[in-house]
Design a protein around this motif. Sequence first.
Motif, PDB file in Angstrom:
ATOM      1  N   VAL A 148       0.850  -1.169   0.000  1.00  0.00           N
ATOM      2  CA  VAL A 148       0.000   0.000   0.000  1.00  0.00           C
ATOM      3  C   VAL A 148       0.890   1.224   0.000  1.00  0.00           C
ATOM      4  O   VAL A 148       1.831   1.302   0.767  1.00  0.00           O
ATOM      5  CB  VAL A 148      -0.906   0.014   1.255  1.00  0.00           C
ATOM      6  CG1 VAL A 148      -1.823   1.224   1.218  1.00  0.00           C
ATOM      7  CG2 VAL A 148      -1.729  -1.251   1.332  1.00  0.00           C
ATOM      8  N   LEU A 149       0.632   2.141  -0.850  1.00  0.00           N
ATOM      9  CA  LEU A 149       1.447   3.346  -0.931  1.00  0.00           C
ATOM     10  C   LEU A 149       0.848   4.427  -0.044  1.00  0.00           C
ATOM     11  O   LEU A 149      -0.354   4.655  -0.037  1.00  0.00           O
ATOM     12  CB  LEU A 149       1.504   3.835  -2.376  1.00  0.00           C
ATOM     13  CG  LEU A 149       2.092   2.809  -3.341  1.00  0.00           C
ATOM     14  CD1 LEU A 149       2.013   3.345  -4.759  1.00  0.00           C
ATOM     15  CD2 LEU A 149       3.517   2.506  -2.963  1.00  0.00           C
ATOM     16  N   ALA A 150       1.731   5.075   0.703  1.00  0.00           N
ATOM     17  CA  ALA A 150       1.268   6.125   1.594  1.00  0.00           C
ATOM     18  C   ALA A 150       0.828   7.323   0.780  1.00  0.00           C
ATOM     19  O   ALA A 150       1.295   7.569  -0.319  1.00  0.00           O
ATOM     20  CB  ALA A 150       2.395   6.527   2.542  1.00  0.00           C
ATOM     21  N   VAL A 191       4.196   9.471  -5.864  1.00  0.00           N
ATOM     22  CA  VAL A 191       3.963   8.101  -6.322  1.00  0.00           C
ATOM     23  C   VAL A 191       2.803   8.082  -7.310  1.00  0.00           C
ATOM     24  O   VAL A 191       1.756   8.682  -7.085  1.00  0.00           O
ATOM     25  CB  VAL A 191       3.663   7.174  -5.123  1.00  0.00           C
ATOM     26  CG1 VAL A 191       3.154   5.821  -5.591  1.00  0.00           C
ATOM     27  CG2 VAL A 191       4.910   6.999  -4.264  1.00  0.00           C
ATOM     28  N   ASP A 192       2.993   7.390  -8.431  1.00  0.00           N
ATOM     29  CA  ASP A 192       1.958   7.283  -9.455  1.00  0.00           C
ATOM     30  C   ASP A 192       1.251   5.935  -9.403  1.00  0.00           C
ATOM     31  O   ASP A 192       0.032   5.876  -9.338  1.00  0.00           O
ATOM     32  CB  ASP A 192       2.574   7.491 -10.839  1.00  0.00           C
ATOM     33  CG  ASP A 192       1.552   7.393 -11.956  1.00  0.00           C
ATOM     34  OD1 ASP A 192       0.424   7.887 -11.762  1.00  0.00           O
ATOM     35  OD2 ASP A 192       1.874   6.832 -13.018  1.00  0.00           O
ATOM     36  N   ALA A 193       2.009   4.846  -9.440  1.00  0.00           N
ATOM     37  CA  ALA A 193       1.390   3.520  -9.511  1.00  0.00           C
ATOM     38  C   ALA A 193       2.310   2.477  -8.914  1.00  0.00           C
ATOM     39  O   ALA A 193       3.514   2.682  -8.771  1.00  0.00           O
ATOM     40  CB  ALA A 193       1.074   3.161 -10.971  1.00  0.00           C
ATOM     41  N   LYS A 194       1.733   1.349  -8.561  1.00  0.00           N
ATOM     42  CA  LYS A 194       2.508   0.210  -8.069  1.00  0.00           C
ATOM     43  C   LYS A 194       2.097  -1.042  -8.835  1.00  0.00           C
ATOM     44  O   LYS A 194       0.954  -1.187  -9.266  1.00  0.00           O
ATOM     45  CB  LYS A 194       2.300   0.003  -6.575  1.00  0.00           C
ATOM     46  CG  LYS A 194       0.900  -0.448  -6.162  1.00  0.00           C
ATOM     47  CD  LYS A 194       0.807  -0.555  -4.648  1.00  0.00           C
ATOM     48  CE  LYS A 194      -0.575  -0.957  -4.162  1.00  0.00           C
ATOM     49  NZ  LYS A 194      -0.856  -2.371  -4.366  1.00  0.00           N
ATOM     50  N   THR A 195       3.065  -1.932  -9.021  1.00  0.00           N
ATOM     51  CA  THR A 195       2.832  -3.163  -9.767  1.00  0.00           C
ATOM     52  C   THR A 195       3.547  -4.307  -9.082  1.00  0.00           C
ATOM     53  O   THR A 195       4.713  -4.160  -8.689  1.00  0.00           O
ATOM     54  CB  THR A 195       3.366  -3.047 -11.210  1.00  0.00           C
ATOM     55  OG1 THR A 195       2.796  -1.925 -11.852  1.00  0.00           O
ATOM     56  CG2 THR A 195       3.050  -4.298 -12.010  1.00  0.00           C
ATOM     57  N   LEU A 196       2.880  -5.431  -8.952  1.00  0.00           N
ATOM     58  CA  LEU A 196       3.560  -6.643  -8.508  1.00  0.00           C
ATOM     59  C   LEU A 196       4.417  -7.113  -9.677  1.00  0.00           C
ATOM     60  O   LEU A 196       3.922  -7.661 -10.652  1.00  0.00           O
ATOM     61  CB  LEU A 196       2.550  -7.718  -8.105  1.00  0.00           C
ATOM     62  CG  LEU A 196       3.155  -9.056  -7.660  1.00  0.00           C
ATOM     63  CD1 LEU A 196       4.127  -8.866  -6.502  1.00  0.00           C
ATOM     64  CD2 LEU A 196       2.053 -10.029  -7.269  1.00  0.00           C
ATOM     65  N   HIS A 255       7.339  10.755   5.251  1.00  0.00           N
ATOM     66  CA  HIS A 255       8.434  10.280   4.409  1.00  0.00           C
ATOM     67  C   HIS A 255       8.217   8.841   3.936  1.00  0.00           C
ATOM     68  O   HIS A 255       8.927   8.383   3.031  1.00  0.00           O
ATOM     69  CB  HIS A 255       9.766  10.345   5.168  1.00  0.00           C
ATOM     70  CG  HIS A 255      10.212  11.737   5.501  1.00  0.00           C
ATOM     71  ND1 HIS A 255       9.936  12.337   6.710  1.00  0.00           N
ATOM     72  CD2 HIS A 255      10.903  12.653   4.776  1.00  0.00           C
ATOM     73  CE1 HIS A 255      10.437  13.551   6.722  1.00  0.00           C
ATOM     74  NE2 HIS A 255      11.026  13.774   5.556  1.00  0.00           N
ATOM     75  N   LEU A 256       7.278   8.135   4.529  1.00  0.00           N
ATOM     76  CA  LEU A 256       7.035   6.736   4.173  1.00  0.00           C
ATOM     77  C   LEU A 256       6.166   6.694   2.917  1.00  0.00           C
ATOM     78  O   LEU A 256       4.956   6.876   2.972  1.00  0.00           O
ATOM     79  CB  LEU A 256       6.348   6.004   5.325  1.00  0.00           C
ATOM     80  CG  LEU A 256       6.266   4.484   5.175  1.00  0.00           C
ATOM     81  CD1 LEU A 256       7.643   3.848   5.311  1.00  0.00           C
ATOM     82  CD2 LEU A 256       5.319   3.897   6.226  1.00  0.00           C
ATOM     83  N   ILE A 257       6.790   6.446   1.767  1.00  0.00           N
ATOM     84  CA  ILE A 257       6.057   6.488   0.499  1.00  0.00           C
ATOM     85  C   ILE A 257       5.546   5.118   0.068  1.00  0.00           C
ATOM     86  O   ILE A 257       4.705   5.027  -0.832  1.00  0.00           O
ATOM     87  CB  ILE A 257       6.914   7.097  -0.625  1.00  0.00           C
ATOM     88  CG1 ILE A 257       8.173   6.269  -0.875  1.00  0.00           C
ATOM     89  CG2 ILE A 257       7.247   8.546  -0.323  1.00  0.00           C
ATOM     90  CD1 ILE A 257       8.905   6.637  -2.155  1.00  0.00           C
ATOM     91  N   VAL A 258       6.043   4.051   0.674  1.00  0.00           N
ATOM     92  CA  VAL A 258       5.591   2.702   0.342  1.00  0.00           C
ATOM     93  C   VAL A 258       5.391   1.921   1.626  1.00  0.00           C
ATOM     94  O   VAL A 258       6.234   1.962   2.518  1.00  0.00           O
ATOM     95  CB  VAL A 258       6.619   1.968  -0.554  1.00  0.00           C
ATOM     96  CG1 VAL A 258       6.276   0.494  -0.681  1.00  0.00           C
ATOM     97  CG2 VAL A 258       6.681   2.600  -1.932  1.00  0.00           C
ATOM     98  N   LYS A 259       4.261   1.230   1.726  1.00  0.00           N
ATOM     99  CA  LYS A 259       3.997   0.313   2.839  1.00  0.00           C
ATOM    100  C   LYS A 259       3.804  -1.102   2.287  1.00  0.00           C
ATOM    101  O   LYS A 259       3.128  -1.280   1.280  1.00  0.00           O
ATOM    102  CB  LYS A 259       2.753   0.730   3.616  1.00  0.00           C
ATOM    103  CG  LYS A 259       2.855   2.084   4.297  1.00  0.00           C
ATOM    104  CD  LYS A 259       1.550   2.428   4.989  1.00  0.00           C
ATOM    105  CE  LYS A 259       1.588   3.830   5.585  1.00  0.00           C
ATOM    106  NZ  LYS A 259       0.288   4.183   6.226  1.00  0.00           N
ATOM    107  N   GLY A 316      -1.799   6.193  -6.641  1.00  0.00           N
ATOM    108  CA  GLY A 316      -2.165   6.271  -8.042  1.00  0.00           C
ATOM    109  C   GLY A 316      -2.744   4.964  -8.518  1.00  0.00           C
ATOM    110  O   GLY A 316      -3.392   4.226  -7.779  1.00  0.00           O
ATOM    111  N   LYS A 317      -2.483   4.642  -9.782  1.00  0.00           N
ATOM    112  CA  LYS A 317      -3.007   3.414 -10.379  1.00  0.00           C
ATOM    113  C   LYS A 317      -2.400   2.203  -9.703  1.00  0.00           C
ATOM    114  O   LYS A 317      -1.281   2.223  -9.211  1.00  0.00           O
ATOM    115  CB  LYS A 317      -2.685   3.415 -11.877  1.00  0.00           C
ATOM    116  CG  LYS A 317      -3.260   4.599 -12.618  1.00  0.00           C
ATOM    117  CD  LYS A 317      -2.862   4.573 -14.075  1.00  0.00           C
ATOM    118  CE  LYS A 317      -1.390   4.838 -14.269  1.00  0.00           C
ATOM    119  NZ  LYS A 317      -1.003   6.193 -13.860  1.00  0.00           N
ATOM    120  N   GLU A 318      -3.122   1.103  -9.665  1.00  0.00           N
ATOM    121  CA  GLU A 318      -2.623  -0.114  -9.051  1.00  0.00           C
ATOM    122  C   GLU A 318      -2.821  -1.269 -10.017  1.00  0.00           C
ATOM    123  O   GLU A 318      -3.908  -1.484 -10.545  1.00  0.00           O
ATOM    124  CB  GLU A 318      -3.356  -0.402  -7.735  1.00  0.00           C
ATOM    125  CG  GLU A 318      -2.915  -1.706  -7.086  1.00  0.00           C
ATOM    126  CD  GLU A 318      -3.587  -1.919  -5.744  1.00  0.00           C
ATOM    127  OE1 GLU A 318      -3.587  -3.059  -5.287  1.00  0.00           O
ATOM    128  OE2 GLU A 318      -4.113  -0.955  -5.187  1.00  0.00           O
TER     129      GLU A 318
END
Length: 365
Positions: free
Chosen positions: A16-18, A264-269, A216-220, A22-24
């Motif tokens: 989960v992005l802090a 942050v825009d998007a995250k991808t596995l 500062h936590l941009i990714v969880k 964006g898109k997932e």
Amino acid sequence: MKNWKLAIPVSLASLVLAGCIGKEEQTGLKMPCSCGGTDAELLKPAGMIKLPDEFNSPDGLTIGPDGALYLSINNVGDQSHPGKIGKIAADNTVSVFADLPPHPETGKVSPLGITFGSDGNLYVADNQAFVTEDPGKSRLLRVNIKDGKPVSTDVVVTGMTMANGVSSNADYVVVNDTAIDKTYPQKSGTYRFTIEELKAGDGGKPIQVKGLEDPHLIVKIETRNKEQQVGANGVSFDSKGNMYVCNFGDAEIWKVSFKEDGAVDAKTLFCKGDGMECNDGLQIDDDDHLWTADFLGNAIARICPDGTVKIIAKNEPGDGTGGAMDAPSECIRFGNTIYVSNIDLSYGPNESDNLHSISIFELPK
């Protein structure tokens, strides 16, 4: 060496992005790629660097502005020797590049991930979880470099529980905290700082992070494998500025893209499993191939830009004799050579021993 007992796991994790997410997308493409191959093509060790007792538990690797290879020497296997930063010469000898300041409360320093920032200084994750059970003691250090030599060290970030992988891109430095919250599923993530705000460490007060709600936590990351509760570990950037984060316990690597303003825009596995039992350290070469160490599988893997995984080398658990891997935690491509740090912690299938080494593999030309 004491056992590496961490309440920190290889199955599905969610990231989960802090802030504003964006898109997932939670699937990775699997297309033909030059990384493909079979186990019959596994590389054999081309050699090894045998380290002295005062250089035990090697971990982080990075290439410096001078084109040389640098190494974090954690020394958790024998804490009578303080942790330090080493430099690997062209003839594969290792010398001390920089000593590091011990934590004022624990009296120890425990370096893991290292990276050079755009300011030319070396940033070091000090993982105090290896030396104390008290949370929030881990730090980010900056070794100040002048004319290629270390001149001083500043503490620039405090408050992390298990500072681990470190990387940099443009004017940012990122550091993973592998265990922000140990309640199941374990929460971990990536903190990001600008070089400018880290300058507060120049004799001033370091930034103190505050866990899951820190800006500062941009990714969880949540790690769901109950047998391996070890979260965000290695981290690196490709040539396009995308960030990749390893989730050790769930054997996953996540890709994070950014907007032009840095948000942050998007995250991808990006990839999961495919022969990897975990993902520890992470480096990306000039061809945008990812290189990750599989601590649990005693292996290293190369991953194509499309997410195709190729196990490059693997061997049964042992003591590292003959250049075999011995609980590898980081690997890096240096020209046509792959250097592999064998941290050799007593954890999972591995039992630590008295042989301290870096394994060396040569890629086919």
